[in-house]
Motif scaffolding. Structure first.
Motif, short mmCIF file in Angstrom:
data_model
loop_
_atom_site.label_atom_id
_atom_site.label_comp_id
_atom_site.label_asym_id
_atom_site.label_seq_id
_atom_site.Cartn_x
_atom_site.Cartn_y
_atom_site.Cartn_z
N LYS A 195 -39.22 8.20 -20.69
CA LYS A 195 -39.55 7.59 -21.79
C LYS A 195 -38.83 6.31 -22.14
O LYS A 195 -39.06 5.30 -22.36
N LEU A 196 -37.41 6.87 -22.03
CA LEU A 196 -36.28 5.91 -22.04
C LEU A 196 -36.37 4.46 -21.22
O LEU A 196 -36.24 3.41 -21.38
N LEU A 197 -36.50 4.99 -19.80
CA LEU A 197 -36.56 4.11 -18.83
C LEU A 197 -37.73 3.00 -18.86
O LEU A 197 -37.73 1.72 -19.16
N PHE A 198 -39.21 3.73 -19.32
CA PHE A 198 -40.26 2.83 -19.60
C PHE A 198 -40.08 2.09 -20.80
O PHE A 198 -40.32 0.80 -20.78
N SER A 199 -39.44 2.64 -21.74
CA SER A 199 -39.01 1.82 -22.99
C SER A 199 -38.30 0.43 -22.90
O SER A 199 -38.47 -0.59 -23.45
N ALA A 200 -37.22 0.81 -21.88
CA ALA A 200 -36.22 -0.27 -21.48
C ALA A 200 -37.13 -1.31 -20.91
O ALA A 200 -36.75 -2.73 -21.25
N LEU A 201 -38.00 -1.02 -19.91
CA LEU A 201 -38.69 -2.07 -19.30
C LEU A 201 -39.57 -2.89 -20.22
O LEU A 201 -39.78 -4.05 -20.13
N GLU A 202 -40.28 -2.06 -20.89
CA GLU A 202 -41.24 -2.74 -22.06
C GLU A 202 -40.56 -3.48 -22.87
O GLU A 202 -41.08 -4.73 -23.17
N GLY A 203 -39.55 -2.91 -23.70
CA GLY A 203 -38.79 -3.83 -24.59
C GLY A 203 -38.18 -5.00 -24.04
O GLY A 203 -38.12 -6.00 -24.71
N GLY A 204 -37.48 -4.76 -22.86
CA GLY A 204 -36.96 -5.96 -22.17
C GLY A 204 -37.88 -6.84 -22.12
O GLY A 204 -37.38 -8.44 -22.13
N ALA A 205 -39.22 -6.73 -21.49
CA ALA A 205 -40.17 -7.80 -21.40
C ALA A 205 -40.52 -8.53 -22.63
O ALA A 205 -40.69 -9.82 -22.63
#
Length: 189
Positions: A149-159
């Protein structure tokens, strides 16, 4: 015609959000009559649902390919970030980010399938992370689900941040840093 309708619909949803997307706007963009669109899709919900379904199928297939092609967590997770960057268009978020931003106004069926799209990716990341930690030490206090979830959130938030800044390409810098901190990427890589 159906393929073109879906492609342009996806772009419009990504650019303007689901709430601002309409069949009339789609017709204007394509310079066709709304009746012509209605021959393929009755409502904007029908179009959006098909775009989401296509994404689920495409992402699922590509994640399977990445998992088979690469043998380690670092390579798999970086290939996944590259896959996500292909959905990035200067100033326009990936489709999953656009759906998340429109979450409150999505019809229940589309909201559910958009959630399935996110869950598919989180489960895949969790599998990669779990495989890695079966071979190496797991960071104390962190489950593979939390890390996914952290990794997914990092990609989504970064986008989201990169779109707001109108960056030309996603950097995934937060995602890469997080991978390193969690022991999923070698510092020298």
């Amino acid at each position: 015609m159906r393929h073109t309708l879906l492609e342009v619909s996806e772009r419009l949803i990504r650019e303007r959000g689901y709430a601002a997307f309409s069949l009339a706007e789609l017709a204007r963009t394509l310079s066709v009559a709304e009746d012509g669109i209605a021959e393929c899709f009755r409502t904007r919900e029908d179009i959006c649902m098909e775009v989401v379904e296509r994404h689920i199928i495409r992402i699922g297939r590509e994640l399977d390919d990445i998992y088979l092609e690469y043998g380690d967590a670092q390579s798999r997770l970086i290939a996944y970030a590259c896959l996500r960057s292909e959905d990035f268009v200067c100033g326009v978020p990936p489709f999953s980010v656009a759906l998340s931003a429109s979450h409150a106004c999505l019809p229940d069926a589309i909201r559910s399938r958009a959630s399935d799209l996110s869950i598919l990716q989180i489960h895949w990341i969790r599998k990669v992370v779990r495989d890695h930690f079966d071979s190496f030490d797991r960071p104390s206090g962190a489950s593979s689900t939390q890390i996914a979830k952290l990794l997914f959130s990092a990609l989504e938030g970064g986008a989201i941040l990169e779109c707001a800044a109108n960056d030309r390409e996603p950097s995934a810098s937060g995602y890469i840093l997080l991978m390193t901190k969690l022991g999923l990427r070698e510092k020298s890589a």
